[in-house]
Motif scaffolding. Structure first.
Motif, PDB file in Angstrom:
ATOM      1  N   ARG A   1      54.983 -86.975 -15.562  1.00 12.87           N
ATOM      2  CA  ARG A   1      54.642 -85.635 -16.034  1.00 12.87           C
ATOM      3  C   ARG A   1      54.643 -85.524 -17.561  1.00 12.87           C
ATOM      4  N   SER A   2      55.363 -86.421 -18.240  1.00 10.75           N
ATOM      5  CA  SER A   2      55.390 -86.338 -19.708  1.00 10.75           C
ATOM      6  C   SER A   2      55.639 -87.711 -20.321  1.00 10.75           C
ATOM      7  N   ILE A   3      55.052 -87.891 -21.512  1.00 12.08           N
ATOM      8  CA  ILE A   3      55.250 -89.107 -22.305  1.00 12.08           C
ATOM      9  C   ILE A   3      55.767 -88.669 -23.665  1.00 12.08           C
ATOM     10  N   GLN A   4      56.863 -89.275 -24.098  1.00  8.64           N
ATOM     11  CA  GLN A   4      57.466 -88.922 -25.382  1.00  8.64           C
ATOM     12  C   GLN A   4      57.433 -90.134 -26.315  1.00  8.64           C
ATOM     13  N   VAL A   5      56.976 -89.895 -27.541  1.00 10.58           N
ATOM     14  CA  VAL A   5      56.951 -90.943 -28.562  1.00 10.58           C
ATOM     15  C   VAL A   5      57.820 -90.483 -29.716  1.00 10.58           C
ATOM     16  N   GLU A   6      58.981 -91.078 -29.860  1.00 11.38           N
ATOM     17  CA  GLU A   6      59.879 -90.694 -30.943  1.00 11.38           C
ATOM     18  C   GLU A   6      59.314 -91.141 -32.291  1.00 11.38           C
ATOM     19  N   THR A   7      59.648 -90.402 -33.308  1.00 11.38           N
ATOM     20  CA  THR A   7      59.194 -90.755 -34.659  1.00 11.38           C
ATOM     21  C   THR A   7      59.729 -92.138 -35.038  1.00 11.38           C
ATOM     22  N   GLY A   8      58.818 -93.038 -35.390  1.00 12.00           N
ATOM     23  CA  GLY A   8      59.205 -94.406 -35.729  1.00 12.00           C
ATOM     24  C   GLY A   8      58.947 -95.395 -34.615  1.00 12.00           C
ATOM     25  N   ALA A   9      58.622 -94.878 -33.420  1.00  8.84           N
ATOM     26  CA  ALA A   9      58.281 -95.773 -32.317  1.00  8.84           C
ATOM     27  C   ALA A   9      56.816 -96.196 -32.432  1.00  8.84           C
ATOM     28  N   LEU A  10      56.490 -97.329 -31.837  1.00  7.71           N
ATOM     29  CA  LEU A  10      55.105 -97.826 -31.786  1.00  7.71           C
ATOM     30  C   LEU A  10      54.426 -97.782 -33.158  1.00  7.71           C
ATOM     31  N   PRO A  11      55.022 -98.348 -34.187  1.00  7.05           N
ATOM     32  CA  PRO A  11      54.483 -98.196 -35.552  1.00  7.05           C
ATOM     33  C   PRO A  11      53.138 -98.873 -35.772  1.00  7.05           C
ATOM     34  N   CYS A  12      52.781 -99.851 -34.932  1.00  5.60           N
ATOM     35  CA  CYS A  12      51.535-100.599 -35.135  1.00  5.60           C
ATOM     36  C   CYS A  12      50.473-100.290 -34.081  1.00  5.60           C
ATOM     37  N   LEU A  13      50.714 -99.319 -33.207  1.00  8.20           N
ATOM     38  CA  LEU A  13      49.802 -99.070 -32.094  1.00  8.20           C
ATOM     39  C   LEU A  13      48.422 -98.652 -32.600  1.00  8.20           C
ATOM     40  N   GLU A  14      47.379 -99.349 -32.093  1.00  8.38           N
ATOM     41  CA  GLU A  14      46.003 -99.067 -32.475  1.00  8.38           C
ATOM     42  C   GLU A  14      45.159 -98.510 -31.333  1.00  8.38           C
ATOM     43  N   GLU A  15      45.555 -98.796 -30.099  1.00  9.19           N
ATOM     44  CA  GLU A  15      44.752 -98.374 -28.953  1.00  9.19           C
ATOM     45  C   GLU A  15      45.675 -97.955 -27.815  1.00  9.19           C
ATOM     46  N   LEU A  16      45.441 -96.740 -27.294  1.00 10.97           N
ATOM     47  CA  LEU A  16      46.217 -96.208 -26.176  1.00 10.97           C
ATOM     48  C   LEU A  16      45.250 -95.790 -25.075  1.00 10.97           C
ATOM     49  N   ILE A  17      45.417 -96.383 -23.879  1.00 13.06           N
ATOM     50  CA  ILE A  17      44.561 -96.076 -22.737  1.00 13.06           C
ATOM     51  C   ILE A  17      45.435 -95.563 -21.606  1.00 13.06           C
ATOM     52  N   ILE A  18      45.118 -94.389 -21.093  1.00 10.33           N
ATOM     53  CA  ILE A  18      45.880 -93.795 -19.996  1.00 10.33           C
ATOM     54  C   ILE A  18      44.948 -93.592 -18.809  1.00 10.33           C
ATOM     55  N   HIS A  19      45.289 -94.231 -17.670  1.00 13.97           N
ATOM     56  CA  HIS A  19      44.458 -94.199 -16.465  1.00 13.97           C
ATOM     57  C   HIS A  19      45.152 -93.396 -15.361  1.00 13.97           C
ATOM     58  N   ARG A  20      44.421 -92.662 -14.651  1.00 13.94           N
ATOM     59  CA  ARG A  20      44.775 -92.129 -13.329  1.00 13.94           C
ATOM     60  C   ARG A  20      46.246 -91.731 -13.185  1.00 13.94           C
ATOM     61  N   CYS A  21      46.700 -90.849 -14.048  1.00  8.03           N
ATOM     62  CA  CYS A  21      48.048 -90.264 -13.921  1.00  8.03           C
ATOM     63  C   CYS A  21      47.848 -88.801 -13.504  1.00  8.03           C
ATOM     64  N   PRO A  22      47.863 -88.509 -12.211  1.00 13.02           N
ATOM     65  CA  PRO A  22      47.338 -87.233 -11.698  1.00 13.02           C
ATOM     66  C   PRO A  22      48.115 -85.990 -12.100  1.00 13.02           C
ATOM     67  N   VAL A  23      49.421 -86.120 -12.445  1.00 17.17           N
ATOM     68  CA  VAL A  23      50.190 -84.910 -12.769  1.00 17.17           C
ATOM     69  C   VAL A  23      50.539 -84.823 -14.252  1.00 17.17           C
ATOM     70  N   LEU A  24      49.966 -85.714 -15.054  1.00 16.26           N
ATOM     71  CA  LEU A  24      50.194 -85.662 -16.499  1.00 16.26           C
ATOM     72  C   LEU A  24      49.240 -84.625 -17.099  1.00 16.26           C
ATOM     73  N   GLU A  25      49.757 -83.576 -17.670  1.00 13.37           N
ATOM     74  CA  GLU A  25      48.920 -82.468 -18.128  1.00 13.37           C
ATOM     75  C   GLU A  25      48.927 -82.280 -19.634  1.00 13.37           C
ATOM     76  N   LYS A  26      49.675 -83.114 -20.368  1.00  9.24           N
ATOM     77  CA  LYS A  26      49.736 -83.012 -21.821  1.00  9.24           C
ATOM     78  C   LYS A  26      49.602 -84.403 -22.448  1.00  9.24           C
ATOM     79  N   VAL A  27      49.001 -84.450 -23.643  1.00  8.90           N
ATOM     80  CA  VAL A  27      48.983 -85.725 -24.367  1.00  8.90           C
ATOM     81  C   VAL A  27      50.415 -86.063 -24.765  1.00  8.90           C
TER      82      VAL A  27
END
Length: 886
Positions: free
Chosen positions: A775-801
């Motif tokens: 239902r939710s994804i949390q990214v704390e400040t300082g996490a994933l500092p080098c992330l360039e590509e984020l792909i989210i598939h078929r998560c039926p109850v996720l309603e927020k970025v």
């Protein structure tokens, strides 16, 4: 190249002398023993003669004779090996065959012995020319060096109108020289021959601001053949001249005295020294101690074709490296028209032809200027002459005197290669124009050809990797594409450099290339490359082959068996006779449905597959239902494996498989899949995983995350599918130090995923798929500092970025696959309380849906009326339909 052939032959002779050939074949062994010292005698001389044969016809003839006789010897020795390797099996019929074969072999032995005797006679005659050619070689080597020195100095005399695209790098380099620290720093310019390194360095060296800033300047041309003493003498004389001091008698100084003199002259002065055209580090090491680190903001500029030299010199002094890039299309066209049409516009009827010629130059300034000089002398009304240059550029380079300097510059890099790289580089001539050369395919071909020299504690493939790195560092190959985790997938070579090696390959009888039918073949063909005959094959080049014949067991030298995407599901037992087999690849991707688009099928494993001790790659094998535990234990004998793929693994086979994997200390890639989604993969018994493991793919249920995964320091890519873990896996995975690419599919049943601060420090690509309860994804400040590509598939109850996504400043792509409309609505810029501001900094944001058997992609960064969009009305007002693939 003759040196390469002779080295390869000497190794072959040594192997033959060491086995039973002398005892088996009367007369043959004696001649083989005589051959080796003859070839060893000429080997050292060939190293110099190979590099200088282009400048002397007599030397070229001698080298060609040596090369041809080496090839003849190799052919005969191959025949000896064939006679030695005959296997007739057992039984009465086999005995008769063996008797008949012995009679034939006896006749063949007499013939082979006579042929080898003739070769020995030819060798002795060739070796008689050594003394005369040695005296001549000194003169040829000296004149060749001077000739190159003259051509190289032409780059220092270019007119202003010849300079294009130089202003920006010139400004940058001047800033590096004038600013920076107080210590001596080295600024290195690197790039392939003809890229304009010398020209750029000279423009910086002569700049008024640079002249004013440095008290003393000196320009030293190093080149390939310069001797250290000559470099030091030249430097001393230039420094005395710059300081207007009376020069000392440098002729009587030794190297140490020369270095002390240089240090004394530079001691309290801000100096700029240019070392132009440094080919090897030994020249830098020979002069660097004379270039005093005097804390006066002094600088050394170094130009080189070798990125290793550039990197090492700048690192030593905490300096900087500038890699020259080819001219852009606009800059290339500007320079081309300026030189070809004297600044006028290109006639419209010649434009297509000229642009095709320019494309072959690939932004190389020297090539553009040289070829423009040829075209400038042609009649603009004779279109056929211009077409001839376009279609036969290779012939022009090799036959037109106006292009001899270009050929010389491009050939120098080849001539400077050590013998073991010359064959490897010439081999690239077999690939068609514009062909992207696959990394692993090239390595397999090199190994099979015998080009790779064995080194202690390294596999042949690892040595081949070193060869590739060296060719890249010398700017002779270019990286074309890479994988998501940074590995090189394909290479390419510059078109004009390719023309040079095609010419050398043809002249040296290395390879024959056939592009058209009804073309006359040369008298001798060592390797044959046929182009443009398989155009009608399916682009995935799938075949209908279903069965491999038992006779494949006779291919005793087979190293690669590639049956990918064929219909073969079972291999004959005779495969086990192929003791030199290194790569066994057999699998087929089955496009069953959208959900199972990457389903794979492999082949049934043989009971005694452990006899194939040379195997490096084995994928994909299917675990047999009967006696599968023994099969998994048998894999432990394949200790050389670098890549292993297993399908249909059962829970009860996990312990045996773990025991085998522990013995595969060189394993780089491991892929394991269960037969069904809910079948458990048991890998908890692996106590000491392969420390070099880089890629791990697990498809199947995991009771718990294998304890050893977080300890994989070399792991760069991880894919987990169907794991269905009860505990959040991110807690353990975030500490993997070098992880770059992570794919998680049906991995966790929790409602929240939290990426903690400091976690996943190097992750660039993250894929989340089928998290049904998320239902939710949390990214704390300082996490994933080098992330360039984020792909989210078929998560039926996720309603927020993901919350905190706005802090991922390096994120370039955000893509949603079959995600709820409610989530997409939150990204609409004209909606109240929207989350558009969280993703506004991301260059590419997509929403992708599976519709009618294909993917439809909607870009969220532009508006469209959406009349033809199948999405709900509230979504289509901010979506523009872009069909990516069907």
């Amino acid at each position: 190249m003759a040196e390469s052939s002779v080295n390869f032959l000497i190794e072959k002779l040594s192997n033959l002398i060491g086995n039973e050939v002398i005892n088996l074949f009367r007369g043959v062994g004696e001649q083989v023993v005589y051959l080796r010292p003859e070839y060893e005698q000429m080997r050292a001389f060939l190293r110099i003669a190979d590099a200088l044969q282009d400048s002397d016809e007599e030397l070229s003839v001698w080298v060609r004779q040596v090369r041809d006789i080496a090839h003849d010897t190799e052919d005969i020795l191959d025949e000896v090996s064939i006679l030695q390797g005959h296997d007739h099996g057992h039984g009465f019929y086999a005995s008769l065959c063996k008797l008949a074969c012995c009679v034939k072999n006896a006749k063949a032995c007499y013939r082979i012995a006579a042929e080898l005797k003739g070769i020995n006679s030819r060798l002795r005659m060739i070796n008689q020319d050594h003394k005369r050619l040695r005296h001549k070689l000194i003169k040829v080597e000296g004149s060749g060096s001077n000739m190159w020195q003259d051509h190289h100095c032409d780059a220092l005399l270019l007119d202003k109108e010849d300079l294009v695209g130089i202003d920006k790098p010139k400004k940058l380099l001047i800033g590096w020289l004038i600013k920076g620290g107080s210590g001596r720093e080295v600024v290195s310019l690197s790039g392939m021959g003809g890229m304009g390194k010398t020209t750029l360095a000279k423009q910086v060296y002569d700049d008024a601001e640079v002249k004013h800033h440095f008290q003393v300047r000196a320009w030293i041309t190093v080149s390939q053949s310069s001797k250290v003493r000559d470099l030091l003498k030249d430097m001393v004389q230039q420094l005395f001249k710059a300081m207007r001091r009376v020069p000392q008698d440098v002729e009587n100084m030794n190297n140490n005295q020369l270095k002390r003199t240089i240090k004394e002259l530079l001691r309290k002065r801000r100096y700029l020294i240019v070392l132009d055209d440094v080919w090897h580090l030994d020249k830098w090491h020979a002069v660097k101690y004379a270039l005093l680190n005097n804390s006066f903001h002094s600088r050394v500029v170094l130009t080189t074709r070798n990125t290793d030299v550039a990197f090492a010199t700048s690192i030593e002094s905490e300096g900087k490296t500038y890699d020259l890039e080819p001219l852009s299309l606009a800059e290339s066209w500007d320079l081309f028209c300026r030189k070809t049409f004297q600044g006028n516009a290109c006639p419209y009827y010649l434009e297509e032809i000229c642009r095709n010629i320019l494309r072959r130059c690939e932004g190389l300034p020297l090539a553009i200027v040289a070829i423009s000089g040829v075209l400038a002398a042609k009649n603009k009304g004779m279109i056929d002459e211009w077409c001839m240059v376009s279609h036969s550029l290779g012939a022009e380079i090799n036959g037109n005197d106006k292009l001899k300097d270009l050929k010389k510059v491009l050939s120098l890099s080849f001539n400077d290669l050590p013998y073991y790289l010359k064959s490897c580089f010439l081999y690239l001539s077999i690939f068609p124009e514009d062909h992207l050369i696959e990394h692993m395919r090239l390595i397999r071909l090199w190994v099979a050809e015998g080009f790779i020299e064995a080194k202690e504690e390294k596999t042949l493939e690892e040595v081949a990797e070193d060869y590739i790195i060296e060719l890249l560092n010398r700017s002779l190959m270019q990286v074309a594409t890479t994988t998501s985790d940074g590995r090189v997938k394909t290479f390419r070579i510059h078109d004009l450099l390719r023309e040079i090696i095609i010419s050398k390959s043809r002249d040296q009888n290395f390879a024959t290339i056939m592009k058209e039918q009804n073309v006359q073949w040369p008298g001798r063909v060592r390797r044959l490359s046929v182009h443009n005959t398989l155009q009608n094959l399916h682009p995935n080049r799938d075949t209908k082959v279903k069965m491999i014949p038992r006779y494949i067991g006779k291919l005793q030298n087979l190293e690669t068996l590639d049956l990918k995407h064929s219909l073969v599901t079972e291999l004959p037992i005779e495969i086990l006779k192929l003791q030199r087999l290194r790569h066994l690849l057999l699998y087929r991707i089955e496009y069953v449905s959208y959900e199972h688009i990457h389903s794979k099928s492999g082949f049934q494993i043989m009971e005694n597959i452990g006899v194939l001790r040379s195997l490096q790659k084995l994928c994909f094998i299917e675990a047999n239902e009967n006696n599968s535990g023994n099969m998994m234990r048998e894999l432990g004998k394949l200790t050389q494996l670098r890549r292993l793929g297993i399908l249909k693994l059962r829970r009860e086979d996990g312990k045996a498989l773990c025991s085998s994997i522990e013995k595969m200390t060189g394993l780089r890639a491991l892929s394991i899949a269960s037969e069904e989604e809910y079948e458990i993969i048991d890998l908890q018994h692996l106590s000491s995983p392969p420390v070099l493991l880089q890629r791990l793919y697990l498809r199947g249920r995991l009771e718990t995350l294998p304890h050893w995964i977080p300890s994989l320091r070399s792991l760069v890519r991880l894919s987990l599918k169907w794991s269905r873990l009860k505990d959040d896996p991110l807690v353990y995975l975030q500490e993997i130090p070098n992880l770059v690419h992570l794919i998680l599919c049906q991995v966790y049943n929790g409602e929240t995923l939290c990426f903690k601060v400091g976690g996943f420090k190097k992750l660039k690509i993250l894929g989340l798929d089928e998290f049904d309860e998320l239902r939710s994804i949390q990214v704390e400040t300082g996490a994933l500092p080098c992330l360039e590509e984020l792909i989210i598939h078929r998560c039926p109850v996720l309603e927020k970025v993901p919350s905190g996504i706005q802090n991922l400043t390096k994120l370039k792509v955000l893509e949603f696959f079959d995600m709820p409309v409610e989530l997409i609505n939150t990204l609409l810029p004209d909606e109240k309380d929207n989350d558009y501001w969280k993703v506004a900094h991301i260059p590419e944001v997509y929403s992708t849906y599976w519709r009618g058997g294909g993917w439809e992609v909607y870009s969220l960064d532009s508006l469209g009326d959406g009349e033809n969009c199948p999405l709900p009305r509230e979504v289509i007002k901010s979506c523009q339909l872009q069909t990516r693939w069907k």
